[in-house]
Enzyme design. Structure first.
Site, PDB file in Angstrom:
ATOM      1  N   ARG A 262       1.141  -1.557   0.147  1.00 52.98           N
ATOM      2  CA  ARG A 262       0.057  -0.273   0.100  1.00 52.98           C
ATOM      3  C   ARG A 262       0.836   1.322  -0.061  1.00 52.98           C
ATOM      4  NH1 ARG A 262      -1.420   1.949   4.995  1.00 52.98           N
ATOM      5  NH2 ARG A 262      -1.634   0.370   5.762  1.00 52.98           N
ATOM      6  N   HIS A 266      -3.238   3.742   5.681  1.00 53.16           N
ATOM      7  CA  HIS A 266      -4.444   2.910   5.274  1.00 53.16           C
ATOM      8  C   HIS A 266      -5.654   3.240   4.891  1.00 53.16           C
ATOM      9  CE1 HIS A 266      -7.288  -0.270   7.173  1.00 53.16           C
ATOM     10  NE2 HIS A 266      -7.865   0.959   8.279  1.00 53.16           N
ATOM     11  N   TYR A 276       5.246   4.000  11.180  1.00 56.33           N
ATOM     12  CA  TYR A 276       5.618   2.560  11.794  1.00 56.33           C
ATOM     13  C   TYR A 276       5.920   1.856  10.120  1.00 56.33           C
ATOM     14  CZ  TYR A 276       1.578   2.912   8.871  1.00 56.33           C
ATOM     15  OH  TYR A 276       0.264   2.762   7.963  1.00 56.33           O
TER      16      TYR A 276
END
Lengths: 363, 325
Positions: A262, A266, A276
Site C-alpha cells: 500500500r 491505511h 510505522y
C-alpha cells in the site's frame, strides 16, 4: 504456456512468488505469460491507470470534503485489477472496504461507490443482476459468508464462482479459517484472495503470524494455494485466470496470495505511515510500481506512449466528474425510510416509530 | 388430534417446510444422521436428502456465515446453533451482518434466515448451555426474536419464521422440549410473528411472560384461582420487537402487572416491557410493577440452578404482593 497443477498444491506446496514481468517490464517467465492480444495487454494497463487516477482523485475529493471514507488503493492496482480481469459477470463478489475498484469493474456504478463513501444508503442499493454485496467492514466476515455463497451457487447448479478479498491482517481472523475450511469441506466454488500489502494499518506482516507464508494456512483446510507477485499484473491475471477456471470446473476452493504494497495510508482518516514504515522500505516498493513496469512492457512493444496516457487520464477524470455530479444531486436520507427498510414485514412497534419520524420529517 | 411434545412439533414444522419450499435448507452441528442433539431434526435427512439437511464443520461463526452466504444466493436457510450459549462465537454474523442487511441495502437484500437455538435452564447442563440471552438478540435492530411457550405455538411460529423474509432468532426452551404435550392439528396452520397472545383471561392481575416461565405462570394462575385471584396471563411469543398494543391492553384491563422472565434482571426483555408500561399505561396501574427474574450473575453451576432460577413460588409471591398492595 504452463498450466499450474493446483491439485499438487493442496498438501505440500513449495511456494515461489510467481512473476512474469520484472521491475523493468521484461518478461522473465515466458511459461506463465498470458496469451493475450495487444489490445488486451493495453486494457490491463488501462484498468490500473483508471484505478490510480480514481484513487488520486478520491483522495483530493476527500480532502475537499466532497467524498467521505476512502481506503487508498495505490500500489495494489495489479493485484486488484489483475484478479478482477479474470472475473466473470455471473461470479459473486464479496469484498472488503479497499476493494472498490473491483466492485466498480464488476458492475457497481462509480456514483454508487461514491455514495457509499459519503455515507448514503443508495450506495448500497445494488441493481438486480449485480452479483455482489456491499463492502465488508468487519475483517474476515466476508470469508465465512463466501463459503455459503459458493455453496449456494453450487446447489443451484451454477458454473460461477464466489470471490472474496481480505488482507494480511484478515488471515489472523477466526472467520478466515472458518471460511476456507467450510468451503473446502463442502468442495464449494470459492476463490479466496489474500492481498498481502505488508501491513494491517500499522502492524507489520511478521507480527500477524509465525507462518512464513500466509498462503500456507490453506494447507490446514486442505485446499490449494498459490503466491503471486502482486505488483505484476500479467502474473496476477494469468494465475487468477487459471485458478478461477480450476474452481469453476468443480474442483473446490482455492486461495491466492498476492504480494503487494500500500503506497499510501491505511485510510484518509488520520493514518500516517511515517509512524510505522521506513522511507527506504517505501522507496524499495515504489520501484516495483505495477503501473511503471507494465507501461515499460507496452512501450517496448510500441503500444503505449505519453499522449495516450494523458488522453486516457482525461477520460477517467471526466468519468469521475460525471459520477460526482450525479452524487451531488442525491436525495436527502430519511430516518422513517431506514425504519421501514429494517424489516421486510414491519412490526407495529416499529411502525409507530416510522410515524413519529415521518411527522418530524414533515411528510 | 395428536398430542405432541414441543420437539416433535418442531420436527413436524421443519419437515413440512422442507416439503413446501425447495429453497429451505437445514444445517448445523449433528443435525444430519444424528437428528440433532435434541432430535429436533430426527429423520429429516433420510427423508429430504443430504442436499437439504446436512452437517457442518464445528464452528458457529462459520455456520451463520454459511447461512448468510446461502441467503445471498437465494436460499432460505434454517441453521441450528446447538445451544444459545454458543451464540457469542457467531454474534457478528448474526447481529453485525444478518440483522443489518435489509437496512444496509435500503431494503433490497432480504435475509430469510431462521436461526434455531435451544436455550434456558433447569436441565443440569455444563456451563454455557443454559443461558437465556434473548435480551442480547432483542437489542439488535433487524432481528425478530421468537420464543414459543409450548408445542402448538412452536409449530405455528416456526413455520411463520421460516416463511418470513426477515431474519428470525428462534429460541426453544430445553425444558419445554419434552415436559408437556399439547394438541397439535395435523392440518396446515401458522401462528403470526409480532403478536402476543392472552393465554388465560383474567381481571385481577396481568402476568406477562414467555417461554418456560409462561407455563410456570399458568400453573400459578390456576392455583390462585382457588384463592379468589383471577390472573390474566399474556404470552409475548415474539419478544422483540414487542407487541406493544397487547401489553398496554392487559395492563389497562387489570391495573396490576407481574413481569416474569427466566433471564437475569438487568437489560433484558421485561425491562423493555416495564419501560413501555411506564410510558404508555402508568395511570392505569394501581400497584407497582412486580418483576420476577434471575439474579445478575452468569448462569450458575448446575447443582445450584434450583436456588438460582425463578420459580412458581416466586411468581406466586409477586402476584400476591401486586394484588394485595
Amino acid at each position: 504456456m504452463t498450466q499450474l497443477d493446483f491439485e499438487s498444491l493442496k498438501h505440500n506446496p513449495e511456494y515461489e512468488t510467481l512473476q512474469v514481468l520484472n521491475n523493468d517490464g521484461e518478461v522473465v517467465n515466458k511459461d506463465l505469460m498470458p496469451d493475450l492480444t495487444d489490445d488486451q495487454y493495453v486494457d490491463l494497463y488501462k484498468q490500473m491507470l483508471w484505478s490510480r487516477v480514481l484513487g488520486d482523485r478520491s483522495t483530493k475529493l476527500n480532502r475537499q470534503g466532497r467524498l467521505g471514507f476512502f481506503a487508498p488503493t495505490a500500489g495494489e492496482e495489479a493485484s486488484q485489477m489483475g484478479t478482477s480481469a479474470a472475473m466473470d459477470k455471473g461470479d459473486f463478489l464479496l469484498t472488503a472496504y479497499r476493494d472498490i475498484p473491483e466492485l466498480i469493474k464488476h458492475g457497481l456504478s462509480m456514483a454508487k461507490a461514491f455514495q457509499w463513501s459519503i455515507g448514503h444508503v443508495q450506495g448500497n442499493e445494488y441493481p438486480d443482476g449485480l452479483n455482489a454485496v456491499p463492502p465488508q467492514i468487519i475483517i474476515g466476515a466476508q470469508y465465512a459468508q463466501t463459503a455459503g455463497t459458493a455453496l449456494g451457487l453450487k446447489k443451484k447448479g451454477s458454473k460461477n464462482v464466489a470471490w472474496t478479498y481480505t488482507g494480511d491482517g484478515g488471515t489472523s481472523q477466526g472467520d478466515f479459517y472458518e471460511g476456507i475450511n467450510f468451503a473446502g469441506a463442502f468442495k464449494a466454488p470459492a476463490l479466496f484472495v489474500v492481498q498481502n500489502n505488508g501491513y494491517a494499518i500499522s502492524v507489520p506482516r511478521h507480527v500477524q503470524t509465525a507462518a512464513p507464508v500466509l498462503a500456507q494456512k490453506a494447507v490446514a483446510a486442505g485446499i490449494p494455494s498459490v503466491v503471486v507477485d502482486g505488483m505484476d499484473i500479467l502474473a496476477v491475471y494469468e494465475v487468477t485466470r487459471q485458478a478461477r477456471e480450476w474452481v469453476a470446473a468443480g474442483n473446490g476452493p482455492l486461495l491466492l496470495e498476492t504480494i503487494c504494497y500500500r503506497f499510501g495510508a491505511h485510510t484518509l482518516s488520520g493514518d500516517d505511515p511515517k509512524r510505522y514504515r521506513d522511507k527506504s522500505e517505501e522507496e524499495e516498493w515504489f520501484a516495483k510500481d505495477p503501473l511503471i513496469r507494465m507501461k515499460k512492457f507496452l512501450a517496448n512493444k510500441g503500444l503505449w506512449d505519453d499522449d495516450k496516457e494523458e488522453a486516457y487520464k482525461k477520460e477517467v477524470e471526466d468519468e469521475i466528474d460525471k459520477a460526482m455530479a450525479e452524487v451531488e444531486s442525491q436525495p436527502e436520507q430519511k430516518v422513517s425510510e431506514f425504519l421501514e427498510n429494517t424489516f421486510d414485514e414491519t412490526p407495529a412497534a416499529i411502525e409507530r416509530q416510522v410515524k413519529e419520524y415521518q411527522a418530524k420529517e414533515g411528510n | 388430534m395428536a398430542k405432541l411434545t414441543m420437539v416433535k412439533a418442531i420436527t413436524d414444522a421443519l419437515d413440512e417446510e422442507l416439503a413446501r419450499d425447495e429453497k429451505v435448507l437445514i444445517f448445523g452441528e449433528d443435525v444430519g444422521k444424528n437428528g440433532g442433539v435434541f432430535r429436533a431434526t430426527d429423520g429429516l435427512q433420510a427423508k429430504h436428502g443430504e442436499d437439504r439437511v446436512f452437517d457442518t464443520p464445528l464452528a458457529e461463526s462459520g455456520i451463520i456465515g454459511l447461512a448468510n452466504g446461502l441467503a445471498f444466493t437465494g436460499w432460505r436457510p434454517v441453521p441450528e446453533l446447538q445451544f444459545m450459549g454458543f451464540i457469542f462465537e457467531a454474534f457478528d454474523e448474526i447481529a453485525g451482518q444478518m440483522a443489518r442487511e435489509s437496512f444496509r441495502t435500503g431494503g433490497k437484500l432480504k435475509m430469510p434466515v431462521t436461526v434455531r437455538m435451544p436455550f434456558g435452564g433447569g436441565v443440569h447442563t455444563p456451563e454455557l448451555h443454559s443461558d437465556s440471552l434473548e435480551g442480547l438478540a432483542a437489542q439488535t435492530p433487524g432481528l425478530k426474536v421468537v420464543i414459543p411457550s409450548g408445542p402448538y405455538d412452536a409449530k405455528g411460529l416456526l413455520k411463520s419464521a421460516i416463511r418470513s423474509d426477515d431474519p428470525v432468532v428462534f429460541l426453544e426452551h430445553m425444558k419445554l422440549y419434552r415436559s408437556m404435550r399439547e394438541e397439535v392439528p395435523e392440518e396446515e396452520y401458522t401462528v403470526p410473528l409480532d403478536k402476543a397472545e392472552v393465554k388465560r383471561e383474567g381481571t385481577d392481575v396481568s402476568i406477562i411472560s414467555y417461554g418456560y416461565m409462561l407455563q410456570e405462570s399458568l400453573k400459578v394462575a390456576k392455583k390462585l384461582e382457588g384463592e379468589g385471584i383471577n390472573a390474566e396471563v399474556l404470552d409475548l411469543r415474539t419478544v422483540a420487537p414487542l407487541d406493544e398494543e397487547a401489553i398496554i391492553n392487559t395492563v389497562k384491563k387489570t391495573g396490576k402487572v407481574v413481569l416474569v422472565q427466566e433471564a437475569q434482571r438487568s437489560g433484558g426483555v421485561m425491562n423493555q416491557v416495564a419501560s413501555l408500561i411506564s410510558q404508555e399505561a402508568i395511570l392505569s396501574l394501581d400497584a407497582p410493577i412486580k418483576f420476577v427474574g434471575a439474579p445478575d450473575t452468569p448462569y450458575p453451576f448446575s447443582a445450584a440452578e434450583d436456588q438460582w432460577l425463578p420459580n412458581a413460588a416466586d411468581i406466586e409471591k409477586a402476584v400476591k404482593d401486586a394484588v394485595n398492595f
